[in-house]
Scaffold this motif. Sequence first.
Motif, mmCIF file in Angstrom:
data_model
loop_
_atom_site.group_PDB
_atom_site.id
_atom_site.type_symbol
_atom_site.label_atom_id
_atom_site.label_comp_id
_atom_site.label_asym_id
_atom_site.label_seq_id
_atom_site.Cartn_x
_atom_site.Cartn_y
_atom_site.Cartn_z
ATOM 1 N N THR A 1 0.896 -1.195 -0.147
ATOM 2 C CA THR A 1 0.051 0.094 -0.143
ATOM 3 C C THR A 1 0.801 1.261 -0.011
ATOM 4 O O THR A 1 0.549 2.194 -0.757
ATOM 5 N N GLN B 1 2.496 1.960 -3.391
ATOM 6 C CA GLN B 1 1.233 2.097 -4.324
ATOM 7 C C GLN B 1 0.997 3.769 -4.107
ATOM 8 O O GLN B 1 0.643 4.467 -5.126
ATOM 9 N N CYS C 1 1.899 3.202 7.171
ATOM 10 C CA CYS C 1 0.840 2.964 6.269
ATOM 11 C C CYS C 1 -0.347 3.695 6.372
ATOM 12 O O CYS C 1 -1.039 4.322 5.606
ATOM 13 N N ARG D 1 -1.942 6.786 4.257
ATOM 14 C CA ARG D 1 -3.245 6.721 3.706
ATOM 15 C C ARG D 1 -4.207 7.864 3.684
ATOM 16 O O ARG D 1 -4.428 8.449 2.972
#
Length: 106
Positions: free
Chosen positions: A34, A37, A84, A88
């Motif tokens: 994640t 990405q 993470c 996000r």
Amino acid sequence: MDIQNVIREQVTGNPVVLYMKGTPQFPMCGFSATAVQILKNLGVTNLYSVNVLENEEIRSGIKEFANWPTIPQLYIKGEFVGGCDIMREMYENGELKTMLAEAGVK
């Protein structure tokens, strides 16, 4: 070898550093995948990644360095950003894009 100095040099010597499990091409956990990405989506092309699975000293040392218990960990221009979930959230609200732009990172 002083692992804290090694980490400090990595973090300050590269504009964007991601300590992760695996590599950007082959992440070894969903959180690392994640993180990669998100950075790809933001157009980061100069990512310096460190596979913590290859070095136990780095894996434990980075947690001490940032006083942050989990991997992945993102650093921009020498500053700890977060893991993470923080990445996000910052990606979704545009804050990470702004931070990268202000740091002149691409």
